[in-house]
Design a protein around this motif. Structure first.
Motif: not given
Lengths: 346, 346, 346, 346
Positions: D275-277, D280-281
């Protein structure tokens, strides 16, 4: 024969304007403006013009330019056109602005989404939104054109007939758009490097892209009420082309023929809009290099939604081509003059 | 206004011919021949022509075609044109053959490299090799044109002036060529799939490619002696374009100006050949979609060799564009009619 | 378990080093040096490392680094390693320099081709040229490795056996090379933008590319005489991969088997060099992501030349992979440790 | 050490299985099945495996295969696995089917969307849907795995936490997906040729794609009610990668933290889901070659919708990687064994 000047001639949209205007029978390009490359030969900046353009790049003095030409194209970053244009210039030359400065009628909305102060709000009302197929008559009389954005052109034309005819619910519109990389411009930035874009796809500007209010305005005019949409652009590893895939709930059950009739009502006589045959999907390759907009739709009875699709070349119908089309309308030329390019495949 | 027929209209070269001829003022395309798609709408095979071409695909009956049109283009596999053409057809219509059937004057050499029997050797002598800049006067009088191959066009034009002027040793010529994938045609084969070509480069046909004898013949005519070369083509992950990098030993020490003068002697007045400025390398992108040939050279004093470079769009100057240029010469039209496309960048 | 530091970790070669070292059983990366991104999370600069690398970027203090690690990789522009390295550092840590600083033994030649002063000429003699398959024993004993350039690696390995065995004339060697765009680095420059590289091919550095003397030196060592070559690199629209197509005149008529035996003599036992089957051409895609070198050759009896071909991944065997291979040799690890990646297709 | 057999080893998914299994410590590939290439060397079909795989291709006799191996992977067209599998085979070897045959529990739904008769409906109930992060415990006990489709894997994992937690309205889900071309397989078809895919983007299977019911089933299990979605896949000019952009209406106003907590609840401990920050895509390039799924979301307060995004490598987590992950679970290996590849960039 009229004379044209391009401010911002060394960006990709400026380069495309030069390509189209060089093939235009009624126009001569008299000014290749480029702050970054002043006094360099234009053909040294764009090798494709070798032996075709001898001119050197000029500065962006719009006042001086207005004395020399009949029409000025500004293919420049947001804010520049608004900071240069004035009544005297507009009294001498027509201005077609390819930036967003005059696209949004609500100056507060413009300033909020673009994060800059508008330097010429007094011209916003006068400026005509240059979506030729929708605003043709106003364009013919205009001095100042707000040339539409690439995404808004493709999005609006894909959705307009169904919204205008009341077939879809304006509160349910979702636009998922995909663009080639020339839309990001010629600025030297790491995210636009070949190795960063190639073999990759990503969304960007999710829920915050600046073309959102422009699309919402145009859709709002079509249906006579405020429209809020989701708009998500994606960066695609290709040079040119925008594909829009839009979703909306149908207000009632409709047949293919009814929806098709809505598209035909507005587009059957349009030179540059092609409503494709049933079940044929628009492809960006099939409009590349041309001013065409290919649109089509698919009804999904299971979900009672309609999927609307549109494809353009972002540098032609999405920028330079539409600018030339606007110029043709403003000067009484044949609307398609200089825009007879046939899509190039492969 | 003359009428043209295309046999093999659904290959990539045929499609490009259609694109160019549709924009030609003096020609109407009356016959889209395609064995594979008979009775299907041409615009269904090539969606870029939607609303632009209404015709359906026809068979490849060249005799029937010759009664209806003034010029026949054959954009077909090797052997087909030779198997169809005859005196009666040539008496009615001019034929421009985009295949290799009439390019090589020595029928044994043709049959050896192509592995097929030549069905119309009686026309080989009459056929004119349609490299317009070299054979212009003969082309004007011809009934049957052997339209040059893509690699031979780019290779020959890159090397010709230095060989003709005796500046390089004919026994030392090495040609390393790179081609976009449209050169491989539209046949459905695994090696031409997107995933096989993308992110990949390889040589093919090393020391055996069929364009070798064609190039050798043309270079031989230029220097008046037999020439044997190394020719290595490579497949590049791009749609269009050929770049030739050729190497040869200089016969004596020469200056930039001397070599440049050789190029200018033959090309200064040519519309479609652009000798670039010193140290600027040809790029395929800068000729894409156009009939231009960009050439340049670099002298390497350390090795006493010269590197000659040329770039073309393989589907235009390398196929359909040169075919149209030949037609223009044969019918007395302006040589550049229908070929005013400006290279598209990006 | 040893510790490694990377100076220049945010370039493409540095990023590839990180990828390979993270999978290496005997090494821990203790320092991600990057002047441009100090204090930023490495995984923010390279999103592929999200959740895999927690470290922040450090400065390029080589002296401090030498106290903390056993091996230092410098993946930096020319001149930096030479300006930082000193006896104290080399007494504490082994240094593998991926730049050109220690590749050329003649300091005057280095300074002429690179246009900069060499700041540490006292270490040039000691430095070992890290072409593992040729200099394996010297590498094992080295403190300072000059990691070979990408083009020189592929060029030298493709030609070496024939030159060493005296089958080809050293004065006739021409190398035509093609590289993916990652070789141009991650610097934000207009010529490396997606839209400039995509759908394009061009030569660059013709007769002047800095890898020329490096290749000439290595080929000279192989045949025991001075060698001058023509070397022409081309930029290809793909991320990774180098293909070398080299030409040379045969000294005498030879059979396929004789040439094949020369390759086998040197490479039959090499893990990372694959001599392909007869008539199979190397393809960059078939080595992508791996440390393999695929080579092959074709004899052209007509011209009495041989065409030698080689393919590598420029970031692996052409940079980071070979650096790891050198490290393995220097520290007595299995030579292939951390380099078991299988080429990824498609 | 177990033995594995691959039926359909010469498709792209089969090739990727071979790549992953060759690096797996607990597995040996004993059978490369390929109806099309029987008796040809596997490394001749896939040159990347030269010197790495010596085996020849075998037929697709699943019964014979079950006697020799512990696990059978079927990377074959729809219908084949169902037509071959039987009780005896399942009693001898575990089967992981990468086709759709056992993914949909309602046989009528399967037959309607796939247009073929199901030949082994008796095993549908037993088969476990191999989405490892959701069905881990059932997978461990399974004999027959329905390996999820590429789009369903990416779509389901992107949406699952919000649906499971009741944050979004199941009736409003729209999934706009983009896939690299390897998803179309290695069949030689004109639409998959390089020149047709490159520089192009189009939707396909609009409102009719076969992955639709598979996604709907999985989303339905998550929220406990029937779900109907719009699913629109697009073909992208790249080899690998799927990006999903999904839209849904929020049931109530929620904060970033609340939605983030939902993702963390299910994925915080998952090795392969990142799960990105915030903001952030996901990018397909950042998971390429690896088994990772990168997900993230954006709340749009203006429209009260949430945009959910996910990226996978379609050949790894979307096919072969997930199959290996399933095998690891079934045989009690470390779940990540053989799947430690770090995403390769660029």
């Amino acid at each position: 024969m009229i004379k044209a000047g391009i401010i911002g001639a060394t960006g990709y949209a400026g380069n495309e304007l030069a390509r189209l205007l060089l093939g235009h029978k009624e126009v001569e390009v008299a000014w290749y403006g480029s702050r970054s490359y002043i006094d360099q030969k234009y053909a040294d900046v764009y090798q494709n013009f070798f032996k075709l353009v001898d001119a050197k790049c000029m500065d962006d003095n719009m006042a001086a330019l207005a004395d020399e030409v009949d029409v000025i194209f500004t293919a420049t970053p947001q804010g520049l056109c608004a900071s240069l244009v004035n009544e005297e210039i507009l009294s001498k030359a027509k201005v077609i602005d390819l930036s967003a400065d005059f696209r949004i009628k609500d100056v507060k909305k413009y300033e909020k989404w673009y994060g800059i102060e508008h330097k010429a709000p007094q011209f916003i009302d006068e400026a005509v939104y240059g979506l030729c197929e929708i605003n043709r008559e106003d364009i013919k009389k205009a001095r100042l054109i707000a040339n539409p954005g690439c995404y808004p052109t493709c999005s609006t034309l894909s959705i307009y007939p169904l919204l205008k005819e009341g077939l879809i619910d304006p509160n349910t519109i979702i636009i998922d758009a995909k663009s080639g990389t020339s839309g990001a411009g010629r600025g030297a930035k790491v995210p636009n490097l070949y190795c960063e874009v190639n073999e990759n796809i990503k969304a960007y500007g999710v829920a915050t892209h600046r073309h959102t209010p422009e699309i919402e305005d145009q859709l709002g005019y079509a249906c006579g009420q405020e429209v809020l949409i989701n708009f998500t652009p994606h960066l695609i590893p290709m040079n040119r082309g925008i594909l829009v895939t839009a979703y909306a709930s149908l207000k009632k059950e409709v047949s293919y023929e009814e929806v098709r009739a809505a598209y035909d009502k507005y587009y059957a006589d349009e030179t540059f809009i092609r409503v494709l045959d049933k079940d044929v999907c628009p492809q960006t390759k099939c409009v590349e290099g041309s001013n065409y907009v290919d649109v089509n739709f698919k009804i999904d009875l299971r979900t009672r939604r309609v999927i609307m699709m549109g494809a353009i070349d972002n540098l032609v119908k999405g920028a330079a081509g539409q600018a030339v089309q606007n110029m043709n309308l403003m000067f009484g030329f044949d609307e398609a003059e200089g825009l007879h390019q046939i899509p190039m495949l492969p």
